[in-house]
Scaffold this motif. Structure first.
Motif: not given
Length: 549
Positions: A388-402
């Motif tokens: 997963a990856a998170v940003g500094d400014e908001s609670a939006l995050c991204g996730y990935g899997w393989a």
């Protein structure tokens, strides 16, 4: 400028948040009057300056984000980004100055060191010494624990021992006694509606400091939702949504400032309460009780006490810290007394510092480090790595899997921390694989120990609530609720990250792509091209990787 005028200006800045922030930003931008700069250097303003810069930092980043989403001219966007960088740098410098100032203050007010014999006896025979202390307290008519100040909840400790005068006001009692969710709601009202004058009270300020981060996370949650709403509209119709985003940044800026203020006030309380235990009647009581407890211990354990005195006498003969009372030597001496090797000798004890039975130097070959944790799995198991990856400014995050079967996936959500984002990635990946593999066991690997522990505990206990310490937002809790229903088919395990594991690198790349996509930092038309690039550069395994439906 006279001394009186300088004092009045310092006092004005201490009492007026807006005036202080304007002065600090003027100094940051190099347009500050000399008398103002001199006042800002006053020691009493070191902490408040960190508060106003925490507020300004969030607002500066909010201005940048609005400009990015409203297609501002490039020149204006460059100026806003430069200002945000300047404010962030000033904030870091101000916090470093505050830490240095407090370190000097604490160093000059160190607590007196107990006699070495007393500290060795307490550490070597804690049960016997505790019993001697209980007997002494009982004979004095004091409750257990009175002469020992705790590491936290110092205000409650002081109130219970009548170290503070008067009764608690009813609003303070309400804040002290409500549950955690209600307390966080009070912090959100404090930032969004009206400042609560009772939060700085000694009886609740430590609780305020503990929960301020949670309240700030909910501010970032509001920013994330507002960003999503704005990005769902075309740039030409975003005006109203961007106003909502502005409001979310304004609230979060207040939450950031109040969080910093809470920390400063809790630190001040901690210093004052510690001072109470090292000087005055409380310090005298502590010294009397401990001295009497040592005497009782010596009577009850004469052989141990004799050995303690012999050992400490031998130690003092050659210790370079003897003049300071040997403040750190009691641990090693107690270990010798107990027949164990002293800590820090560098000898091989066969266990690591965490006590899990694995020596930190006993490293396995690289391939074993990467893959041995899968050796006990059945051949039918479906294995995947989530990140997963998170940003500094908001609670939006991204996730990935393989997965090893060649499928991959990515998506976005809202998370209060990197740990929560990793849990979201684990759950999303596992649920997708469970749907496409009806009977096979599913094993998810992740490089976050916090996320692995949270999901594993929930699966073992069949109770998603056990992970609520890590999971704050409804999105992650709902995903874990769904996953727990399949707990008999799912395992989660830790995988060391960033060691060249192909699936881990692919999951990480997809997580970062998902974060950029959900934040509108990559156009939808470019997402597919980026997906293909990731698969070409990082994909490997039994067959070609593909995007899961």
């Amino acid at each position: 400028m006279t001394i009186t005028e300088h004092t009045q200006l310092v006092r004005r800045f201490a009492d007026d948040f807006t005036a202080l922030q304007e002065a600090v930003l003027a100094r940051t931008n190099g347009i500050c009057a000399p008398e103002t700069a001199a006042a800002l250097d006053h020691a009493s303003l070191t902490g408040p300056i960190t508060v106003v810069l925490a507020h300004a930092d969030v607002l500066a980043r909010g201005a940048v984000r609005r400009a990015e989403l409203s297609a501002q001219l490039p020149e204006r966007l460059r100026r806003l980004r430069a200002h945000a960088r300047t404010v962030r740098r000033a904030r870091s410098q101000a916090e470093a100055r505050y830490k240095e100032q407090r370190a000097r203050r604490v160093t000059g007010r160190s607590r007196p060191v107990d006699a070495l014999e007393s500290r060795v006896a307490r550490r070597a025979s804690p049960a016997a010494f505790a019993e001697a202390l209980r007997r002494e307290l009982r004979d004095r008519g004091l409750p257990d624990g009175t002469p020992q100040a705790p590491e936290s909840d110092l205000a409650r400790w002081a109130w219970e021992r009548k170290a503070a005068d008067g009764e608690l006001p009813a609003p303070v009692r309400d804040l002290r006694d409500c549950d955690d969710d209600a307390f966080v709601q009070a912090l959100l009202r404090d930032a969004r509606e009206e400042e609560n004058p009772y939060l700085p009270h000694d009886a609740v300020v430590e609780r305020w400091s503990r929960h301020a981060r949670t309240a700030l996370a909910w501010g970032r949650y509001a920013i994330g939702r507002a960003e999503r709403d704005a990005l769902a509209c075309s740039p030409a119709t975003r005006r109203t949504r961007l106003d909502a985003l502005d409001d979310a940044y304004q609230d979060t800026a207040v939450l950031a400032a109040r969080s910093r203020e809470a920390l400063l006030r809790a630190t001040d309380l901690h210093d004052r309460m510690r001072a109470c235990t090292t000087t005055g009647p409380v310090a005298e009581l502590i010294a009397q009780c401990r001295a009497a407890a040592v005497a009782r211990f010596a009577d009850a354990e004469p052989e141990v006490w004799h050995r303690v005195r012999e050992l400490t006498a031998e130690h003092r003969a050659h210790c370079p810290e003897q003049a300071d009372g040997c403040p750190h030597c009691h641990r090693a001496l107690a270990a010798v007394l107990a027949g164990a090797r002293p800590a820090g000798t560098g000898e091989d004890t066969g266990t690591d510092e965490d006590g899990d039975g694995e020596h930190p130097t006993a490293t396995a070959p690289a391939d074993v480090d990467r893959y041995a944790l899968l050796a006990d799995l059945p051949d039918t198991a479906v294995v995947a790595v989530a990140d997963a990856a998170v940003g500094d400014e908001s609670a939006l995050c991204g996730y990935g899997w393989a997965a090893e079967d060649g499928t991959t996936g990515h998506g976005d959500s809202l998370a209060s921390s990197s740990g929560e984002a990793e849990v979201i990635g684990i759950c999303a990946a596992a649920l997708s694989l469970l749907e496409h593999h009806e009977d096979a066991p599913v094993v998810l690997l992740c490089d976050s120990t916090e996320a692995v522990d949270a999901v594993d505990t929930a699966l073992r206990s069949a109770d998603p609530a056990t992970a609520h310490r890590t999971l704050l937002f409804p999105e992650s809790r709902q995903l874990l609720d769904r996953l727990v229903r399949h707990r008999h088919r799912v395992q989660v395990r830790w995988l060391k990250g960033h060691i060249g594991h192909d699936l881990n690198e692919t999951a990480d790349a997809f997580a970062r792509l998902a974060l950029r996509r959900t934040g509108g930092r990559i156009p939808p038309s470019a997402v597919r091209k980026e997906e293909a690039r990731i698969l070409r550069s990082l994909g490997s395994g039994a067959g070609p990787l593909s995007i899961a439906a």
